[in-house]
Design an enzyme around this catalytic site. Structure first.
Site, short mmCIF file in Angstrom:
data_model
loop_
_atom_site.label_atom_id
_atom_site.label_comp_id
_atom_site.label_asym_id
_atom_site.label_seq_id
_atom_site.Cartn_x
_atom_site.Cartn_y
_atom_site.Cartn_z
N LYS B 76 56.75 7.35 -79.77
CA LYS B 76 58.13 7.01 -79.42
C LYS B 76 58.32 7.29 -77.93
O LYS B 76 57.84 8.32 -77.43
CB LYS B 76 59.08 7.86 -80.26
CG LYS B 76 60.56 7.53 -80.10
CD LYS B 76 61.39 8.42 -81.04
CE LYS B 76 62.87 8.09 -81.01
NZ LYS B 76 63.63 8.94 -81.94
N SER B 151 66.73 6.23 -84.84
CA SER B 151 66.42 5.71 -83.53
C SER B 151 64.94 5.41 -83.32
O SER B 151 64.59 4.70 -82.37
CB SER B 151 66.88 6.70 -82.46
OG SER B 151 66.13 7.90 -82.57
N SER B 175 66.48 10.20 -87.63
CA SER B 175 65.86 9.15 -86.81
C SER B 175 64.41 8.85 -87.14
O SER B 175 63.86 7.88 -86.62
CB SER B 175 65.96 9.52 -85.32
OG SER B 175 67.24 9.21 -84.85
#
Ligand SMILES: [Mg+2]
Ligand SMILES: [Zn+2]
Lengths: 491, 492, 115
Positions: B76, B151, B175
C-alpha cells in the site's frame, strides 16, 4: 513576603517607586547532556555542520516514530529529585502549532502530568522558590534569517533551517512566581545552573543556548493579593540580561500603571543593544495548542526502586557544598568567598584539594581569590595541580605571594606548579635559614628592637618589612611574624 | 498465475522456477491491468528485477533463502521503501522518495520477498472505497463498476486479480478487512502493537495496524509470522508475541466457543446476514459451539472513531507544510506557504477530517470529544473482554453490504462512515480481526466473514479462519469481471 | 436548528442538523489547520461536520465517570531505548527531497513573529 507591620516587602527592590513590588516566575529550558537526541539516535552535539545530525525521526519524515532515550529520562528525574520535586507517573502530549523549525509541526512535551512536580529551591539567602514542575520536551531546529534591510526579523528575505538541534532533549523548569527582585532571579538561575551542572544534567552554557531563561514579570502595589497581568520576556541569554530585563520591565509596568494605563499580556523580547524590552509582533491566531496524549509513546510509570536508585546516585549539591564549606572554615553562613568557591567552574578544584587534605581556609581563599580571577579555567589545567599548589603553600614550600604567582603561571602555561616553581627559580627559605636572617636583622637594628621590646608594637611592621626586603620576598610573612614573636618572648 | 505465496517460495527456493520469472509475471500483469484497474500507483521495474535476481543468485549459490523467497508482494502506498515513491495517493507527497524503508518492508525483504509496486488507496488512508485517491479510483476486479472498498483498495484488488499473491495494507477502522471482504480475499488486522508501524505514514497512530492480504488463509498466516514482532523503532510495538499461525491449519475446532456479535448484524443486508449464519453453521459442524452475544458498547464505536481518528490525523498531517519535502506552493511568508501548500495538496476528504479533528481537539471541546472518545475506547475494550469470558472468539459481518457502485456514497460522508460499523470496534479495542471470504451474493459479489479474537489471540483467530476457508471450499469468491479477465489473459 | 432532508443514502432519511459548528467556527478551525476555504466550502464543511458531530452526540452526552482512557491496549509502559548513537541520514539524501535549499539548509520564505 510582606511584613505587615511596616507594610514594606523586605525584598521590594529599591529601584521601584515605594509601594510597588515585583512578582516574577522563571521558565528555564535546559538541554540535557546526553549522547543522542530525545527520541532518536542522532548525536546531541552543538556546533555540527548544518543538517548532519538528522534522521527520519528528528526530521519528522512521514512514517517515523519516536522512541524515548532512557538516559534523558534518568537525567530528567534526577533534576526533579535535586529540586525536591515528586517524580511521578507521566505521559507525553503533543503541543500542536505550525512553526518551520519544528519538523512535525507539533512538539512532544509533557502537559498536565509532568514527570516532576511540586519542588523547591532554596537560594543562598535562604529564600525558598517553589518549583511548579520540571517536564521533558524536545528542542526545535534553528532558523537563520537571511537578507532584509531593517534588522534580523523585519524584512527578512529568506529563512534557512538547520534541524541538528531538532529533538535535542530539554527539561523545562517552571518556578512559582516567588521571585521578588532581579537579584533573586539572578541567584535563582545561578543556583539552578550550579545544580544542573553538579548532577551532570547540563553543561550550563548560556552562551551556547544550553540554558535558556524566560521571565514572567508583573508588578503590583504591596499589599495587593491578586496577580496583575504579566509579560513574558524572551531572549535572556546571560545573567546580566536577566537582571537588566527584569529591572527594565518592572519599571516599565509601574510607569504604565502610574499613568493609569493597562499592561497588556504580551511576549516581549529583550533588546540587549537598546536595553529595553519590546513587544514581539503577535501572531494573528489565538494560541490553541490542541494538546492531546502522544499516541506514539507509552506512559511512564517510574517504580519506587528506580527513583530510589536515582536519589542515591545524586552527588553533593551546591547547597550541601555551601554548608560543608561553611562548616569546614567555621562560618555560620556563606560569605562571598564561599559562594565563589562553590561555583561549578571552581568547585571541582576545591573538592579535589579538600579531599587531598589541604587546609580548607587556604583552599577557599586560593580558589575564590586567585583561581576565580583566572576564569574561565582552560581545559588541560588538571584538578590535582590546584591541590598540589595549595599543599606546597601549606607546607611552606611557597610563600603566599609565591603561591599566587605560581598559580597564575601554572594556569596560563598549563604546567604543574612544581615545574613552574623551578622554572621561575623560586625557592622558599627553610625555617632555620629564615631564623638566621631574622636574627641578623635584629642585630643590625638593635635600637628599634629595644623599642619594640619596650612595647612599641607598631615596629613589628618595620621588622617584617626588613625581613621581606632582605629575603627578596622568599620569606612567608606569617611565619616571619611568628618567629619574631618567638624571639621577643625569648629575650 | 494464481499461485499462492507459499507455493512460489517453495518453487523458487528449490530452484525449479526463478524469482525473476515471477517478478516479471507480476510486472506484466500490472502493466496489462492497470489501465482499467488502477490498483498500482507506481512500480520500479529495475529495482524489482534486480531484487529478484539477487534471490535467484542466492539460490544458485546454495545460500539459504527466506520463507518468502521470490514472492512478489505489493505495498500500500503509505509504506516507505527506498527506491519507490511514497505518495499516500496525495498530491501533497507527489514525487516524494523516502530515504528509508519501513520495518515491515525490511522484514519481508529479509525473508526473500520481492516488492513489485505501490498500491492505490484513499488519500492518506481516509476512506472506505479508494475513491478518494488523488490519482483516480481503483476498480473492483470482480465488477469494474464497483468500488473495491478501502482504504487499502489497491492492495485488495491486486491480490483479488491475482497480480500478486500477497500484499500489505493498513487498517485504522477496517481498511484491510472491508476491501478484503468486498473483493473476496483474506485480510488481517493484527493486535495493535504486533506489527511495527515504523515507516507507515500515520493516519491515526493509536489505531493503525499493518496487515496482509492474500487469497489463502495460509499465505496471510505466513506473512503475519514474517512481519510481526518487536521493533526498537516503534515504542508501541509489543515485545512478547511469537505466533505459530501457519500450523493452525486443520487444528480441530472441538469445544471452541464462538459468539456472533448481535450489534454487528443490525442494519446489514439480508444476504450478508445469511452468509454469517451459514458460516456459523459450518463452524458448528466442525465442532465449535456457536451462540449469539451482545456487546452494546460497540454501538458507540463509530462516534468514538470519528473523533479519535480525525483528531490524531489532524496532528499527524500537520507536517505536510511545504518546508522539508513534497509539494510547496510558495507564498510571501512561511505561514502563507503552509496554507497554500496544504490547500492545494490535500483532497476534500482529508481536509474534512483535518477540520473535524482540529475542531475536536481545540480548546473547549477536548473533554467533550477527544477525552470522552478515549474513555469510550476503554468501555468498548471492557465490553469485548466481558464477551470473551463466555466466548473464545467472535464472528460477524465485515461490511453491512457487498461492494457498492462508484459515487453511491461519495456525496455523504456520514453514510460512508456508517459502513465501517462492524470493523471499527476492533481498532478501538486494539484486538485482532480478519476477513475470510466465504460466499457471494446473488449478483456474484463476494462476502467475507469477520473473525474477531481477544488481544494477542491471533492463533485461535487463524484456526477459525482456516476452518471457514475449508468449509467454503476455498479459492475466493466471485469471478473476475470479464473485461478485466480479457486484458489479463490477452495475448496469451 | 435546521431540518435537513437527505434522500441520497439508504433511501429517505431525515437528519436533524443542529448547526453544532458554524461556518465562522469552520473558518477559525481552518486557520488553526492552515487551510484556506472558500465561503462555499466553509458552509459545506459546517454542514458535514455538524452531521458527524451530531452522530457523536451519543458519546458527548454519556456520563463516563472515572472510566480511564486507554493508552496502549496491551498496557505497555516505560518503553525506552539506550542512549546509543545510530547512523543518521546524509544531508544530501534529505535535502534532495526539499522544495528549496541553500547552504545545506532548508530554505523557506521569511518567518514572521520569530524571536
Ligand atoms: Mg515548553
Ligand atoms: Zn534523528
Amino acid at each position: 513576603m510582606v511584613d505587615s507591620e511596616t507594610n514594606q516587602s523586605p525584598s521590594a527592590p529599591s529601584f521601584l517607586p515605594e509601594g510597588w513590588e515585583i512578582v516574577c516566575g522563571l521558565e528555564v529550558h535546559t538541554e540535557l547532556k546526553t549522547r543522542t537526541k530525545l527520541f532518536c539516535g542522532c548525536l546531541n552535539e552543538f556546533g555540527s555542520y548544518p543538517n548532519t545530525n538528522i534522521c527520519p525521526v528528528c526530521l519528522g519524515l512521514p512514517g517515523a516514530l519516536p522512541v524515548l532515550n532512557g538516559e534523558a529520562l534518568e537525567i530528567a528525574a534526577r533534576i526533579g529529585l535535586a529540586l525536591n520535586a515528586t517524580v511521578q507517573a507521566s505521559i507525553f502530549h503533543r503541543k500542536n502549532y505550525f512553526y518551520p523549525d519544528m519538523p512535525k509541526d507539533f512538539q512532544i512535551s509533557q502537559y498536565d502530568i509532568p514527570l516532576n512536580a511540586d519542588g523547591y529551591l532554596i537560594l543562598p539567602s535562604g529564600v525558598r522558590i517553589g518549583i511548579v514542575r520540571a517536564h521533558m520536551e524536545e528542542d526545535t531546529g534553528k532558523i537563520t534569517h537571511l537578507g532584509g534591510s531593517s534588522g534580523r526579523i523585519h524584512g527578512a528575505e529568506r529563512a534557512l533551517i538547520d534541524y541538528n538541534r531538532s529533538g535535542v532533549p530539554l527539561v523545562e523548569i517552571v518556578s512559582a512566581p516567588d521571585i521578588a527582585s532581579p537579584d533573586e532571579a539572578r541567584q535563582y538561575v545561578t543556583e539552578l545552573r550550579a545544580i544542573l551542572i553538579a548532577i551532570g544534567a547540563s553543561d550550563g552554557k548560556m552562551e551556547e543556548g544550553s540554558l535558556r531563561v524566560d521571565a514572567n514579570v508583573s508588578v503590583r502595589p504591596i499589599g495587593e493579593s491578586e496577580f496583575r497581568t504579566r509579560c513574558e520576556i524572551k531572549n535572556l541569554n546571560s545573567l546580566r540580561s536577566l537582571v537588566r530585563a527584569i529591572t527594565y520591565e518592572a519599571q516599565r509596568q509601574v510607569e504604565v500603571y502610574t499613568a493609569a494605563g493597562e499592561v497588556l499580556q504580551q511576549t516581549r523580547h529583550w533588546d540587549e543593544d537598546r536595553s529595553i524590552t519590546v513587544a514581539l509582533r503577535t501572531k494573528e491566531e489565538a494560541e490553541d495548542y490542541r494538546y492531546f496524549p502522544e499516541p506514539d509513546l507509552v506512559p511512564l510509570e517510574p517504580t519506587e526502586s528506580w527513583i530510589g536508585g536515582l536519589r542515591e546516585s545524586l552527588p553533593e549539591l551546591p547547597r550541601q557544598r555551601r554548608l560543608r564549606l561553611c562548616d569546614l572554615v567555621g562560618l555560620d553562613s556563606a560569605n562571598d568567598q564561599i559562594e565563589t568557591a562553590i561555583l561549578p567552574e571552581l568547585y571541582g578544584f576545591v573538592d579535589a584539594a579538600l579531599n587531598a587534605g589541604v587546609d580548607p581556609k587556604l583552599v577557599v581563599a586560593r580558589a575564590s581569590n586567585e583561581l576565580a580571577s583566572l576564569l574561565p579555567i582552560p581545559d588541560g589545567y588538571e584538578l590535582e595541580w590546584f591541590s598540589d599548589l595549595c599543599r606546597m603553600e601549606m607546607e611552606r614550600k611557597l610563600s603566599s605571594t609565591q603561591a599566587k604567582a605560581v598559580l597564575q603561571e601554572s594556569v596560563k602555561s598549563l604546567t604543574p606548579p612544581a615545574v613552574v616553581r623551578d622554572r621561575l627559580g623560586i625557592t622558599q627559605l627553610d625555617d632555620d635559614e629564615l631564623m638566621i636572617q631574622i636574627k641578623s636583622i635584629v642585630e643590625e637594628n638593635s635600637d628599634e628592637w629595644t623599642r619594640l621590646k619596650a612595647g612599641e608594637m607598631q615596629l613589628k611592621g618595620f621588622f617584617i618589612g626588613q625581613i621581606m626586603k632582605k629575603t627578596g620576598g622568599k620569606a612567608d610573612g606569617k611565619i616571619a611574624a611568628k618567629m619574631l614573636a618567638v624571639l621577643l618572648s625569648e629575650d | 498465475m494464481g499461485k499462492s505465496a507459499s507455493e512460489i517460495a517453495e518453487l523458487v527456493a528449490s530452484g525449479r522456477r526463478s524469482a525473476v520469472e515471477f517478478a516479471e509475471e507480476a510486472l506484466d500483469a500490472i502493466e496489462r491491468s492497470n489501465g482499467i484497474l488502477n490498483a498500482f500507483l507506481s512500480v520500479n521495474r529495475d529495482l524489482t528485477l534486480e531484487a529478484a535476481g539477487r534471490i535467484d543468485a542466492m539460490v544458485a549459490a546454495g545460500e539459504k533463502v527466506g520463507r518468502l523467497a521470490g514472492v512478489p508482494v505489493a505495498l500500500k502506498d503509505n509504506m516507505c521503501q527506498i527506491g519507490f515513491d511514497t505518495t499516500c495517493a496525495s498530491k501533497i507527497l507527489n514525487g516524494w522518495s523516502p530515504p528509508y524503508s519501513a520495518t515491515v518492508v525490511q522484514k519481508m525483504i529479509a525473508e526473500g520477498a520481492v516488492t513489485v509496486g505501490k498500491t492505490n488507496l484513499d488519500e492518506f488512508a481516509m476512506g472506505s472505497s479508494t475513491e478518494n485517491s488523488a490519482f483516480g479510483p481503483t476498480r473492483n476486479p470482480i465488477d469494474l463498476e464497483r468500488v473495491p472498498g478501502g482504504s487499502s483498495g489497491g492492495s485488495a484488488a491486486a491480490v483479488a486479480a491475482s497480480i500478486v499473491p500477497l500484499a500489505l495494507g493498513s487498517d485504522t477502522g477496517g481498511s484491510i478487512r472491508q476491501p478484503a471482504s468486498l473483493t473476496g480475499v483474506v485480510g488481517v488486522k493484527p493486535t495493535y502493537g504486533v506489527v511495527s508501524r515504523y515507516g507507515l505514514v500515520a493516519f491515526a497512530s493509536s489505531l493503525d495496524q499493518i496487515g496482509p492480504f492474500s487469497r489463502t488463509v495460509g499465505d496471510s498466516a505466513l506473512a503475519l509470522e514474517v512481519i510481526s514482532g518487536w521493533d526498537n523503532m516503534d515504542s508501541t510495538s509489543y515485545d512478547g508475541a511469537k505466533f505459530s499461525l501457519v500450523s493452525q491449519q486443520g487444528v480441530p475446532m472441538d469445544g471452541v466457543r464462538i459468539g456472533i456479535v448481535k450489534e454487528f448484524m443490525d442494519g446489514c443486508d439480508e444476504e450478508v446476514l445469511a452468509a454469517v449464519r451459514a458460516a456459523a453453521e459450518q463452524l458448528s459442524k466442525a465442532g465449535a459451539k456457536v451462540d449469539e452475544v451482545s456487546i452494546p458498547e460497540t454501538k458507540l464505536g463509530l462516534s468514538a472513531y470519528y473523533i479519535i481518528a480525525p483528531a490524531e490525523a489532524s496532528s499527524n498531517l500537520a507536517r505536510f507544510d511545504g518546508v522539508r519535502f513534497g509539494l510547496r506552493v510558495e507564498g510571501s511568508d512561511i505561514a502563507e506557504t503552509n496554507v497554500k501548500t496544504r490547500t492545494a495538496g490535500f483532497g476534500d476528504e482529508v481536509k474534512r477530517r483535518i477540520m473535524l479533528g482540529t475542531y475536536a481537539l481545540s480548546s473547549g471541546y477536548y473533554d467533550a470529544y477527544y477525552g470522552k472518545a478515549q474513555q469510550v475506547k476503554t468501555m468498548i475494550k471492557r465490553g469485548f473482554e466481558r464477551a470473551y469470558r463466555d466466548f473464545d472468539a467472535l464472528i460477524s459481518p465485515v461490511s453491512p453490504t457487498t461492494a457498492f457502485r462508484f459515487g453511491e456514497r461519495a456525496s455523504n460522508p456520514l453514510a460512508m462512515y456508517l459502513s465501517d460499523v462492524c470493523t471499527i470496534p476492533s481498532n478501538l479495542a486494539g484486538h485482532p480481526a480478519m476477513s475470510v471470504p466465504f460466499s457471494a451474493d446473488s449478483s456474484g459479489l463476494p462476502i467475507g466473514i469477520q473473525v474477531l479474537a481477544p488481544a494477542l489471540g491471533e492463533e485461535l483467530m487463524f484456526r477459525i479462519a482456516f476452518s471457514i476457508e475449508r468449509s467454503s471450499g476455498g479459492g475466493g469468491f466471485g469471478s473476475l469481471d470479464p473485461a478485466l479477465e480479457e486484458v489479463m489473459t490477452g495475448g496469451r | 436548528m435546521l431540518l435537513h432532508v437527505d434522500a441520497e443514502d439508504f433511501g429517505f432519511r431525515i437528519s436533524v442538523m443542529s448547526g453544532k459548528i458554524s461556518p465562522m467556527e469552520v473558518a477559525h478551525v481552518a486557520m488553526l489547520a492552515r487551510l484556506e476555504l472558500t465561503d462555499q466550502e466553509a458552509e459545506l464543511y459546517a454542514e458535514q461536520l455538524s452531521s458527524v458531530l451530531d452522530h457523536a452526540s451519543d458519546i458527548e452526552s454519556l456520563d463516563l465517570g472515572d472510566t480511564p482512557p486507554t493508552a496502549h491496549p496491551l498496557g505497555m509502559v516505560n518503553v525506552v531505548r539506550q542512549d546509543l548513537p545510530r547512523s543518521s541520514l546524509t544531508s544530501e539524501s534529505v535535502l534532495r527531497c526539499a522544495p528549496d535549499q541553500a547552504e545545506n539548509m532548508f530554505s523557506v520564505p521569511p518567518v514572521l513573529g520569530a524571536d
